[in-house]
Design a protein around this motif. Sequence first.
Motif, PDB file in Angstrom:
ATOM      1  N   TYR A  36       0.818  -1.224   0.000  1.00 28.19           N
ATOM      2  CA  TYR A  36       0.000   0.000   0.000  1.00 28.19           C
ATOM      3  C   TYR A  36       0.851   1.273   0.000  1.00 28.19           C
ATOM      4  CZ  TYR A  36      -4.462  -2.388   0.618  1.00 28.19           C
ATOM      5  OH  TYR A  36      -5.579  -3.149   0.440  1.00 28.19           O
ATOM      6  N   HIS A  37       1.898   1.289   0.839  1.00 24.84           N
ATOM      7  CA  HIS A  37       2.676   2.521   0.924  1.00 24.84           C
ATOM      8  C   HIS A  37       3.352   2.816  -0.423  1.00 24.84           C
ATOM      9  CE1 HIS A  37       4.853   5.844   2.490  1.00 24.84           C
ATOM     10  NE2 HIS A  37       5.988   5.306   2.078  1.00 24.84           N
ATOM     11  N   GLU A  38       4.013   1.770  -0.959  1.00 25.44           N
ATOM     12  CA  GLU A  38       4.707   1.918  -2.257  1.00 25.44           C
ATOM     13  C   GLU A  38       3.717   2.358  -3.353  1.00 25.44           C
ATOM     14  OE1 GLU A  38       5.815  -2.014  -3.419  1.00 25.44           O
ATOM     15  OE2 GLU A  38       6.098  -1.423  -5.519  1.00 25.44           O
ATOM     16  N   LEU A  39       2.551   1.710  -3.391  1.00 27.16           N
ATOM     17  CA  LEU A  39       1.557   2.048  -4.425  1.00 27.16           C
ATOM     18  C   LEU A  39       1.040   3.474  -4.253  1.00 27.16           C
ATOM     19  CD1 LEU A  39      -0.353  -1.363  -4.478  1.00 27.16           C
ATOM     20  CD2 LEU A  39       0.816  -0.340  -6.446  1.00 27.16           C
ATOM     21  N   SER A  40       0.875   3.898  -2.983  1.00 27.85           N
ATOM     22  CA  SER A  40       0.342   5.256  -2.756  1.00 27.85           C
ATOM     23  C   SER A  40       1.312   6.305  -3.296  1.00 27.85           C
ATOM     24  CB  SER A  40       0.066   5.490  -1.272  1.00 27.85           C
ATOM     25  OG  SER A  40       1.282   5.622  -0.572  1.00 27.85           O
ATOM     26  N   LEU A  56       3.128   5.808  -5.961  1.00 28.40           N
ATOM     27  CA  LEU A  56       3.085   5.709  -7.434  1.00 28.40           C
ATOM     28  C   LEU A  56       1.805   6.293  -8.022  1.00 28.40           C
ATOM     29  CD1 LEU A  56       4.381   2.026  -7.849  1.00 28.40           C
ATOM     30  CD2 LEU A  56       5.628   4.143  -8.344  1.00 28.40           C
ATOM     31  N   TYR A  57       0.774   6.447  -7.179  1.00 24.94           N
ATOM     32  CA  TYR A  57      -0.519   6.923  -7.690  1.00 24.94           C
ATOM     33  C   TYR A  57      -0.343   8.299  -8.350  1.00 24.94           C
ATOM     34  CZ  TYR A  57      -5.332   8.461  -7.815  1.00 24.94           C
ATOM     35  OH  TYR A  57      -6.545   8.941  -8.243  1.00 24.94           O
ATOM     36  N   PRO A  58      -0.794   8.448  -9.615  1.00 24.82           N
ATOM     37  CA  PRO A  58      -0.499   9.684 -10.344  1.00 24.82           C
ATOM     38  C   PRO A  58      -1.345  10.897  -9.920  1.00 24.82           C
ATOM     39  CG  PRO A  58      -1.720   8.132 -11.739  1.00 24.82           C
ATOM     40  CD  PRO A  58      -1.420   7.420 -10.459  1.00 24.82           C
ATOM     41  N   GLY A  59      -2.483  10.677  -9.258  1.00 24.06           N
ATOM     42  CA  GLY A  59      -3.326  11.816  -8.861  1.00 24.06           C
ATOM     43  C   GLY A  59      -2.648  12.633  -7.772  1.00 24.06           C
ATOM     44  N   THR A  60      -3.048  13.896  -7.629  1.00 21.55           N
ATOM     45  CA  THR A  60      -2.398  14.762  -6.643  1.00 21.55           C
ATOM     46  C   THR A  60      -3.376  15.237  -5.562  1.00 21.55           C
ATOM     47  OG1 THR A  60      -2.872  16.617  -8.101  1.00 21.55           O
ATOM     48  CG2 THR A  60      -0.666  15.664  -8.243  1.00 21.55           C
ATOM     49  N   GLU A  61      -4.623  14.756  -5.644  1.00 20.71           N
ATOM     50  CA  GLU A  61      -5.644  15.305  -4.748  1.00 20.71           C
ATOM     51  C   GLU A  61      -5.507  14.808  -3.308  1.00 20.71           C
ATOM     52  OE1 GLU A  61      -9.497  14.689  -6.384  1.00 20.71           O
ATOM     53  OE2 GLU A  61     -10.437  16.010  -4.903  1.00 20.71           O
ATOM     54  N   PHE A  62      -4.934  13.589  -3.152  1.00 20.83           N
ATOM     55  CA  PHE A  62      -4.858  12.997  -1.813  1.00 20.83           C
ATOM     56  C   PHE A  62      -3.399  12.735  -1.444  1.00 20.83           C
ATOM     57  CE2 PHE A  62      -8.674  11.310  -4.049  1.00 20.83           C
ATOM     58  CZ  PHE A  62      -9.630  12.055  -3.378  1.00 20.83           C
ATOM     59  N   PRO A 116      -0.245  10.543   0.290  1.00 17.82           N
ATOM     60  CA  PRO A 116       0.018   9.101   0.409  1.00 17.82           C
ATOM     61  C   PRO A 116      -0.578   8.509   1.697  1.00 17.82           C
ATOM     62  CG  PRO A 116       1.981  10.231  -0.334  1.00 17.82           C
ATOM     63  CD  PRO A 116       0.983  11.304  -0.025  1.00 17.82           C
ATOM     64  N   GLU A 117      -0.576   9.275   2.792  1.00 22.58           N
ATOM     65  CA  GLU A 117      -1.141   8.773   4.059  1.00 22.58           C
ATOM     66  C   GLU A 117      -2.659   8.586   3.924  1.00 22.58           C
ATOM     67  OE1 GLU A 117       0.964  11.461   3.898  1.00 22.58           O
ATOM     68  OE2 GLU A 117       2.653  10.184   4.496  1.00 22.58           O
ATOM     69  N   GLN A 118      -3.315   9.564   3.299  1.00 20.08           N
ATOM     70  CA  GLN A 118      -4.778   9.451   3.114  1.00 20.08           C
ATOM     71  C   GLN A 118      -5.105   8.255   2.223  1.00 20.08           C
ATOM     72  OE1 GLN A 118      -5.446  13.432   1.557  1.00 20.08           O
ATOM     73  NE2 GLN A 118      -6.332  14.109   3.488  1.00 20.08           N
ATOM     74  N   ILE A 119      -4.292   8.080   1.180  1.00 19.03           N
ATOM     75  CA  ILE A 119      -4.540   6.992   0.232  1.00 19.03           C
ATOM     76  C   ILE A 119      -4.357   5.636   0.920  1.00 19.03           C
ATOM     77  CG2 ILE A 119      -3.649   5.875  -1.852  1.00 19.03           C
ATOM     78  CD1 ILE A 119      -2.954   8.673  -2.927  1.00 19.03           C
ATOM     79  N   THR A 120      -3.269   5.499   1.674  1.00 21.03           N
ATOM     80  CA  THR A 120      -2.999   4.227   2.360  1.00 21.03           C
ATOM     81  C   THR A 120      -4.111   3.910   3.347  1.00 21.03           C
ATOM     82  OG1 THR A 120      -0.666   4.735   2.168  1.00 21.03           O
ATOM     83  CG2 THR A 120      -1.234   2.968   3.663  1.00 21.03           C
TER      84      THR A 120
END
Length: 280
Positions: free
Chosen positions: A220-224, A226-232, A234-238
């Motif tokens: 999850y951390h690594e993928l967050s 790599l996620y191309p969006g900028t709205e969130f 990495p902590e919120q995404i994970t």
Amino acid sequence: MNNSQLKVGRIDYLNIWPLFHSINNSLCTDVSFVSGHPAMLNQALARKDIHVSPSSSIEYLYRAEDYLLLPDLGISAASQVQSVIFCLPFPFDQLERYAGQNGEIFLTRASDTSRALLKILWHYHWKLPSPRWRMLDPGQGLSTGKPFLEIGDHALSIFLNAHQNMHVLDLAGEWNKMTGLPFVFALWILRRDLQGRQRSVLARLARELLQARRAMPGRYHELSMLYPGTEFTPEQITDYWQKMDYGLEQEHKAALAAFGRYLSDMDEIPGMPALDFFEG
Ligand SMILES: C=C(O[C@@H]1C=C(C(=O)O)C=C[C@H]1O)C(=O)O
């Protein structure tokens, strides 16, 4: 588009991004993707424009005779989802009066399952008088100044940046309070009549998806990052992905059965269909 390719629906939300991101490139020549929101992909499946898609769970319950499910895959949440929300510009205890005066409630056109979920909660959990249900394009809820249902990234953004005057209910949480169960938002649905080469490509895709799903929690951390969006962040995404469950276990099947019972009771479906799975 190459006619022998497997046409795969791709919900363009953050919640399913890691699975699609993790699919091996070796499948790419045999697969083409069609992106959209869940309701668009449900229609595309029903019209046979695509062969398989993560789609609204209710789409399977409506037309199970046309469909099969990929085993061990879904999108569920135990008690908080963050991205399926009912937003009110006034406190919840004023909702009964608002509904009783025939107030309008806006429902996003992007959803099929969550629209039905809101109506179930409305009648069986909150026991409110029927309001005037209205449909609305995704992302337009805030501009109505009225209560609305939103899903996906628009909803997550509202959830994380909730304005002080906005009262936000998480529908997975409300369903869990009523039933004690998780809620199954999406299933991987395929056309029952899928044949030949596309069927064998799907068997490969299903194996890849399962592998990707099993590997995801450790990534999850690594993928967050790599996620191309900028709205969130990495902590919120994970945190968001960790609340989601991408499997389809016994408790999810029980949750689907409960969803089906409410839908039958509301005459939305004639009865709960069997869950029939793709066997490769
Ligand atoms: C968790 C979510 O669930 C989605 C909600 C759906 C629906 O309401 O029909 C369908 C697919 C899911 O991806 C979300 O919108 O973020």
